[in-house]
Each structure stands twice: as C-alpha cells, then as structure tokens.
Design an enzyme around this catalytic site. Structure first.
Site, PDB file in Angstrom:
ATOM      1  CD  GLU A  64      12.161   3.444   9.746  1.00 30.87           C
ATOM      2  OE1 GLU A  64      12.165   4.343  10.621  1.00 30.87           O
ATOM      3  OE2 GLU A  64      12.114   3.676   8.534  1.00 30.87           O
ATOM      4  CB  CYS A 119      12.602   8.637  10.345  1.00 29.19           C
ATOM      5  SG  CYS A 119      13.245   7.307   9.309  1.00 29.19           S
ATOM      6  CD  GLU A 163       9.907  11.858  12.578  1.00 30.50           C
ATOM      7  OE1 GLU A 163      10.851  11.228  12.103  1.00 30.50           O
ATOM      8  OE2 GLU A 163       8.768  11.362  12.741  1.00 30.50           O
ATOM      9  CE  LYS A 181      -1.633   2.776   2.947  1.00 30.19           C
ATOM     10  NZ  LYS A 181      -1.621   4.065   2.168  1.00 30.19           N
TER      11      LYS A 181
END
Length: 478
Positions: free
Chosen positions: A250, A284, A383, A176
């Site tokens: 992750e 990230c 983040e 996806k």
C-alpha cells in the site's frame, strides 16, 4: 517520558542484541517523549525464528478459525479499555490532533479487529467443487510467517490492517514499526498477551531501514505486508520477486478531489480537515489536488482559502486543534521544499507558506493553498505528505477526468456534485482503488488499495484476508 529496555519476541520481553536505542521526539516540543531499543538484524533473526516455530510447530495455524476469531475479539475489547491512553500516546509521538486520534487512530484498529472476528464464521475456508475426475476439495490455508512493515502516520491503524487478517488466517507475524512511532506497539504487545495470542504468533521489533530490509529479505518470511512510499515499495517488491515470496504493497498517492460545476462549496469546504488535510496532510489518501471548473475557479479558490485560513493550528493535545505539527524536522524541511518549488514554478500562495506565529518549538508548517497550479508542477505531481493544497482549473468534465487520471498514482479520490448519479459515473471512469461521492472514507469491510504506482493487493474486507491465505486443491476420484 516512556522508556522500554526490552523487545517483544516469542511471547517474552527479551534483551535486545545491542545497546542502540531509538529516541522518540515530540513533534510539538522537539523534546524526547520516549526511548526504546533499536532492533538489529540479529533481533530480526530471533523474531523470525520465533514466528517460524510458532507457525511450523505451534497450535495457532491448526486452531479453528472461530477460536482465532475469539482471540481477536478479546484484543478489540482490550483496545477499547485502553483507547484514551493509546490516542494520547499516538498524538504525543507523531503530532496528529487528539481529535483525529480519538476519531480514527484508535477506533479504526478496534473496528478492524471486530470486523475480522465477525468474518470468521461466514467465510468459506473449505469447499468442494466438481472436477473432471471427481470431487475437488479447495482449502484455504495460512500463507506462513508475515513481515508487517508500517509507517508512522497512522501506526496502529496500519499495524492492525495487517495483523488482524493475518492472525485470523492462522499466520504468525513480525511487526516492524517506524522509529518515529516506536512507543504505541508496547501496549499492543501487552494487550495481545492478555487476549491469549500464543507465544511467537505476534512479535514486535522497532527498527530502522537496514534491519527492516533484513526482515523483508529473510528466507524465513513467507509474505511481506508493507505500507509506505512508492520508492520503498519498489525495493520491497524487487526483493520479494527475487525470492518468489508474496507481498502486498500500500504505497503513495496524489489524490484528486474533482469539484463539478454544480458542487456545494460549503459542504465541500466543511469536509476539508478530513479530506484534503486529513492527519495534518500526512496521509496517502489526502485529497491534495483540487480540480475546479474554470467557470467557478475564483469562487473555489476563495472558499478553500477562507476555510484553510480559519483552521486552528497548534498543540495537538488540545481538542480544539485542527492542524498539528509535522512528524519530524526532516519532514518539515521536505514540505517547505515543496512550498518553495511551487513558488518557483509559478503557482500563487493564497494562504500559508511559512511557519505559524507563536509556535517557535516543534515542527510546524502553516496550512498552505496554491492557486494558478497545473499538473506539470511538482506540488501537483508528487506526494508532499503535509498540509499543502493545489487548486487546478479545468474546462469541461472530459478535461477533469483527464487531469485526475494524469498521475502516476491511483489510490483514492472524490467527486463533489449535486447529482449523485453523475458523480458515480465520473468515479467509475477514474482508475483509483477508493473513491467518494460528496464524501471520502475508508470502510474496513470493503477493499482498500491502489492502482498504478499506489501499490499491489488490498487491505480490509474479505479481500484483505485473502492476502494471507494460500489456496490448495485436493483432487479425488468420484
């Protein structure tokens, strides 16, 4: 304008279940560059059914690992043939500089395929151990049907981090992709057919969050491999835990670069585009927290500010561009919100903070450096996923370690020092899955993943293959 009206399910280009479409927008111009069908829960059902048939009844899980590896090698060769096209397509979709697409967005998926194709021969698929009653045959078998859910920032890289080891293991996969990068999987499907991936082994359905959750929750899925935000990862982990199915996650990061008092500032700042501001900061692993010794703090702030101010910001298709636009208007608003938060909490902008002059279209934000920051600020704690850096002072190496560790995340980091042994010693003290000494990189032959809120499991290396294998012990009498 690239337009597709089919989904890749069961080895065929099939009609979608609805007329809903995803419009892919250029982050540079704000104009549409493509349109594809938007997958629905019904499309996910068909894709899982195709993957289930291919796993339960098809040849792929029962094919010798060497034969599966040969398919991966052919797929890697296909990537090489179409690398220029794929690099340009990814840049058009999500706005990273074409230089980065050519350096990493396409070459790393190629290397991942090559690595796993080469791993098959030396990997221990079966072994015999001496048990209490006699020989025990320990066998590694594919886990089953895998749902691979990937974000938009490095789309083919993260697809292949899951697909390559899953296919080598003998699994079948439903991918996806994110709506923002729904175009680049179409060449992948074509290349998979050319490489000889059997029908149903690889299925691709771009979709939004609702259909994605339907896929993750599907009882026909045995394992979920996800890259994305920590919030979404927690939701996926809860779904998988309730269903007792495996998952590898992750997730986010807030990586720290620790500059020791003997660091070579020129060497560090030269690497900023590939560490702190990697992929427009939409990574990230971006080293967005810079920990500087107080004795050199003003010097570090000046050097970082000077380097960031000199970065070429502009059209991502221009090879001279170092920083391109953010992926969407929503992402730009998010980043601008963090910049406002940094100012409100007392940090000082030394460069950037607004929108670049002369770039009225698209989703641009100036690369921004904050000084006088501390770990309690949102810009240092959360983040951001954009070109925003926070330079934080510390007193002594013990405080540097404490500040680096003072984070919910544990994905990546680096240390910069003239003494490599000193750097290694510090790296070993910080709980992060990947760390660099005077450099930062991800190698596909070594494990990558995070501690704490940065996730579960590992990608790449033999460890990445193990995520897609079950271990079976067969006990016999001697």
């Amino acid at each position: 304008m690239r337009e597709h009206d089919r989904l890749y399910i069961g080895g065929e280009w099939t009609e979608p279940a609805s007329a809903a479409a995803i419009e892919v927008v250029s982050p540079h111009s704000g104009e549409a560059v493509g349109r594809v069908p938007e997958g629905t829960a019904a499309d996910m059902d068909r894709a899982v059914a195709a993957a289930r048939r291919a796993f339960d009844e098809g040849p792929w899980p029962r094919t010798a690992p060497a034969e599966r590896a040969a398919v991966l090698a052919r797929l890697a060769e296909g990537y090489r043939r179409r690398s220029a096209e794929l690099a340009e397509l990814i840049t058009a979709e999500m706005g990273c500089p074409i230089s980065f697409s050519r350096l990493a967005q396409v070459p790393i998926p190629e290397r991942t395929l090559d690595y796993y194709a080469g791993l098959a021969e030396g990997f221990t698929w079966r072994e015999t151990r001496q048990g209490l009653l006699g020989p025990v045959h320990v066998e590694r078998e594919p886990v089953g049907v895998v749902a691979a859910v990937v974000p938009w920032n490095v789309p083919q890289f993260l697809i292949m981090a899951k697909v390559a080891p899953a296919l080598l293991a003998g699994c079948t996969v439903v991918v996806k992709p994110a709506p923002e990068t729904a175009l680049d999987p179409y060449p992948l499907a074509e290349l998979a057919e050319e490489a000889g991936v059997p029908p149903g082994v690889l299925n691709i359905v771009a979709a939004g969050r609702g259909a994605g959750e339907h896929l993750v929750s599907h009882p026909g899925v045995d394992h979920v491999a996800f890259t994305g935000s920590t919030a979404a990862g927690r939701r996926i982990g809860a779904i998988c835990g309730e269903a007792l199915k495996g998952c590898s996650l992750e997730l986010g990061g807030k990586s720290a670069a620790v500059l020791l008092d003997d660091a070579d500032l020129a060497g560090y700042t030269a690497m900023l585009p590939l560490t702190a501001l990697l992929n427009n900061g939409e990574a990230c692993i971006a080293q967005a927290r810079i920990l500087a010794p107080r004795s050199r703090y003003a010097e570090v702030v000046e050097a970082v500010t000077e380097r960031v101010a000199a970065l070429a910001v502009g059209d991502p298709a221009d090879p001279a561009t170092e920083i391109g636009p953010l992926v969407s208007e929503r992402q730009r608003e998010r980043v601008e919100g963090y910049i406002a938060s940094g100012v409100a909490e007392g940090a000082r902008i030394t460069v950037g903070g607004g929108r670049p002059d002369g770039l009225d279209r698209g989703f641009y934000v100036e690369p921004t450096v904050f000084a006088d920051a501390h770990n309690g600020m949102r810009i240092a704690r959360e983040e951001i996923f954009g070109p925003v850096l926070a330079v934080i002072p510390y007193d002594g190496e013990e405080e540097a370690v404490r500040l680096a560790e003072e984070s919910d995340y544990g994905l990546a980091g680096s240390v910069w020092t003239a003494d490599q042994e000193r750097g290694l010693a510090l790296a070993r003290r910080i709980r992060a899955g990947t760390f660099g000494v005077n450099v930062f990189n991800i190698d596909v032959n070594t494990p990558f993943g995070g501690y704490k809120a940065s996730g579960l499991g590992r990608e790449f290396g033999p460890e990445g293959l193990e995520e897609y294998l079950e271990h079976k012990s067969i006990v016999t009498l001697g």
